[in-house]
Design an enzyme around this catalytic site. Sequence first.
Site, PDB file in Angstrom:
ATOM      1  N   GLU A   1     -11.909  17.898  17.751  1.00 46.17           N
ATOM      2  CA  GLU A   1     -11.439  18.683  16.602  1.00 46.17           C
ATOM      3  C   GLU A   1     -11.906  20.115  16.745  1.00 46.17           C
ATOM      4  O   GLU A   1     -13.016  20.359  17.215  1.00 46.17           O
ATOM      5  CB  GLU A   1     -12.026  18.126  15.306  1.00 46.17           C
ATOM      6  CG  GLU A   1     -11.603  16.717  14.998  1.00 46.17           C
ATOM      7  CD  GLU A   1     -12.144  16.272  13.649  1.00 46.17           C
ATOM      8  OE1 GLU A   1     -11.515  16.579  12.642  1.00 46.17           O
ATOM      9  OE2 GLU A   1     -13.206  15.630  13.616  1.00 46.17           O
TER      10      GLU A   1
ATOM     11  N   ASP B   1     -18.838   8.531  11.632  1.00 44.70           N
ATOM     12  CA  ASP B   1     -17.617   9.107  11.071  1.00 44.70           C
ATOM     13  C   ASP B   1     -16.376   8.726  11.880  1.00 44.70           C
ATOM     14  O   ASP B   1     -15.299   8.547  11.313  1.00 44.70           O
ATOM     15  CB  ASP B   1     -17.775  10.642  11.035  1.00 44.70           C
ATOM     16  CG  ASP B   1     -16.692  11.344  10.232  1.00 44.70           C
ATOM     17  OD1 ASP B   1     -16.363  10.832   9.138  1.00 44.70           O
ATOM     18  OD2 ASP B   1     -16.184  12.386  10.672  1.00 44.70           O
TER      19      ASP B   1
ATOM     20  N   HIS C   1     -11.911   4.938  13.814  1.00 39.54           N
ATOM     21  CA  HIS C   1     -10.743   5.518  14.484  1.00 39.54           C
ATOM     22  C   HIS C   1     -10.746   5.260  15.997  1.00 39.54           C
ATOM     23  O   HIS C   1      -9.743   4.853  16.570  1.00 39.54           O
ATOM     24  CB  HIS C   1     -10.684   7.033  14.252  1.00 39.54           C
ATOM     25  CG  HIS C   1     -10.775   7.421  12.808  1.00 39.54           C
ATOM     26  ND1 HIS C   1     -10.241   6.663  11.798  1.00 39.54           N
ATOM     27  CD2 HIS C   1     -11.333   8.505  12.197  1.00 39.54           C
ATOM     28  CE1 HIS C   1     -10.447   7.265  10.633  1.00 39.54           C
ATOM     29  NE2 HIS C   1     -11.122   8.377  10.855  1.00 39.54           N
TER      30      HIS C   1
ATOM     31  N   LYS D   1     -16.808  17.813  16.724  1.00 44.41           N
ATOM     32  CA  LYS D   1     -16.268  18.874  15.870  1.00 44.41           C
ATOM     33  C   LYS D   1     -16.511  20.196  16.585  1.00 44.41           C
ATOM     34  O   LYS D   1     -17.412  20.312  17.418  1.00 44.41           O
ATOM     35  CB  LYS D   1     -16.971  18.851  14.525  1.00 44.41           C
ATOM     36  CG  LYS D   1     -16.663  17.564  13.745  1.00 44.41           C
ATOM     37  CD  LYS D   1     -16.579  17.808  12.270  1.00 44.41           C
ATOM     38  CE  LYS D   1     -16.247  16.563  11.499  1.00 44.41           C
ATOM     39  NZ  LYS D   1     -14.804  16.322  11.355  1.00 44.41           N
TER      40      LYS D   1
HETATM   41  C1  BG6 Z   1     -11.846  11.403   9.040  1.00 43.13           C
HETATM   42  C2  BG6 Z   1     -13.218  11.953   9.297  1.00 43.13           C
HETATM   43  O1  BG6 Z   1     -11.892  10.024   8.862  1.00 43.13           O
HETATM   44  O2  BG6 Z   1     -11.021  11.715  10.157  1.00 43.13           O
HETATM   45  C3  BG6 Z   1     -13.159  13.456   9.494  1.00 43.13           C
HETATM   46  O3  BG6 Z   1     -14.065  11.658   8.197  1.00 43.13           O
HETATM   47  C4  BG6 Z   1     -12.196  13.788  10.606  1.00 43.13           C
HETATM   48  O4  BG6 Z   1     -14.447  13.981   9.785  1.00 43.13           O
HETATM   49  C5  BG6 Z   1     -10.855  13.103  10.380  1.00 43.13           C
HETATM   50  O5  BG6 Z   1     -12.024  15.191  10.618  1.00 43.13           O
HETATM   51  C6  BG6 Z   1      -9.962  13.272  11.589  1.00 43.13           C
HETATM   52  O6  BG6 Z   1      -8.675  12.835  11.281  1.00 43.13           O
HETATM   53  P1  BG6 Z   1      -7.401  13.455  11.980  1.00 43.13           P
HETATM   54  O7  BG6 Z   1      -6.259  12.686  11.406  1.00 43.13           O
HETATM   55  O8  BG6 Z   1      -7.398  14.923  11.627  1.00 43.13           O
HETATM   56  O9  BG6 Z   1      -7.591  13.242  13.449  1.00 43.13           O
END
Ligand code: BG6
Length: 530
Positions: A236, A255, A260, A360
């Site tokens: 990110e 997180d 994910h 991040k």
């Molecule tokens: C969230 C996290 O679940 O997913 C965040 O808490 C993160 O920290 C986000 O930024 C990322 O999601 P995406 O859809 O932007 O990849």
Amino acid sequence: MNSFTAPQYAQDGQGIPAGPCTMVIFGAAGDLAKRMLIPAIYNLARSKLLPDQFAVVGVSFEPYSSEEFRQRATENMHQFSAGSVNQDSWAWLVNRMYYVSGDFRDAGLYAKLEAALEQVQKDAGTEGNCLFYLAVSPEFFPLVIQHLGAVGLAREDAHTWKRVVIEKPFGHDLASAIALNHSVGEVLKETQTYRMDHYLGKETVQNLLAFRFANGIFEPVWNRRYVDHVQVTVAEELGVELRGGYYETAGALRDMVPNHIFQLITLTAMEPPISFEAQAVHDEQIKVLRAIQAFSPERVLDHAVRGQYGEGLIGNKHVAAYRAEPHVAPDSQTPTYVAMALQIDSWRWAGVPFYLRTGKRMARRVTQVVIRFRRPPLVLFRKTSVDTVTPNELVINIQPDEGISLNFEAKVPGPVVRLGAVNMDFQYSDYFGTTPSTGYETLIYDCMMGDPTLFQRADMVEAGWSVVQPVLDVWKALPPRDFPNYTAGSWGPLQADELLRRDGREWRDPTRGAPHHVPGASSAAPTSTH
Ligand code: BG6
């Protein structure tokens, strides 16, 4: 009904509308509701996937009337909607919105909600079916569910359903996830419980299954005999923004990884399920998680890397260090980056490392799964100028440039045998265009249809936490001494490069794209390195 087996929905976006129901959003005045949920419900309405007998009841602390709630929702919709707002579809939806204000801890709120729901159900004809969406801070999950149970709002009968969507994070570690499952299970059956992971709402994540199992050519090589290793990158550009308060207690590992990233890994690594039914898919996903080799404390030290960003440049913009972000301690030891090497001890994958990294404030926003195939033998090229070949790579771009590319070697034209790496490149947008979507549409629709395939089952959540728990424990016992250890705008700490280098491998540069594709033109020039 199932997203994968509903051809009308999956293929032409028409689909059949869900059955009558009321959607109750706890935390309706919050950010998630404003930015994602209401726009997603609107997109469903515009696609005619909602029934006429539909209503939304917002619940939050803010003392709005239903009229004020509608006004605010309209303002937010214009601010957050990706495309222009169709007045007719919005009017259809906003006239079905109601609001109940109160404190989630107060039993009186639920009595008020019960009365409001009775009235709404009568007016809108929603037949008592209810989808409760908990867009609230995690400490309220068990509390709201217990209260719903106490007033009987979660009780199903032969004619009505009640389902509860629980947002992430589901637990803070293994013990708290088990405790939360237990407390939820006191009120709800597993079939009523929809644990959310918004990654499963992404088309490209769902496509991992279609890509693997709807094509005959990949499955035969999808194993340890042909695959050298797999890389998963979730990078990110954003920092923690204003979420420092939450992030300080979570960090990158909690997180992003057990939720994910494990979705990406299980969908990449699982065996073919016998159907797209939720249970069949979840059964295969959980086998992958259970086959991941447990982290001993020594293994954590060798195979897991943590990092925290210092100040730096993203593009040309100077950004602050994590420790200087709002609500973050000036000596914070919270990791904003993690990389790990996993071994999946199954017949398909034993010996094939799965490297994952997420952070991040990295150089570029990119989510990517890379399947790196084994290098072929070079005997044929012994007497040529070719002394090595680039192994084939299949790159699955989840976001932002959704697509898939396959990298292979080709002969560079000319009398001398030379090879160049070229790409076959598929971009989603070239074939399917883009439609405004928050990623929540499919998930909300599936929940209304009673299809939990894209949600997490209790045992999956616990299996995910079990994998990362030893890492959390070791990292807690041994605080980092070198934070901040990567510059904002970089690809993370040097130790993460070392993690692969000592296995004789390296991270694929995620910015290395396919050669520019010019439709109709002959293929772009290969990059010859030999
Ligand atoms: C969230 C996290 O679940 O997913 C965040 O808490 C993160 O920290 C986000 O930024 C990322 O999601 P995406 O859809 O932007 O990849």
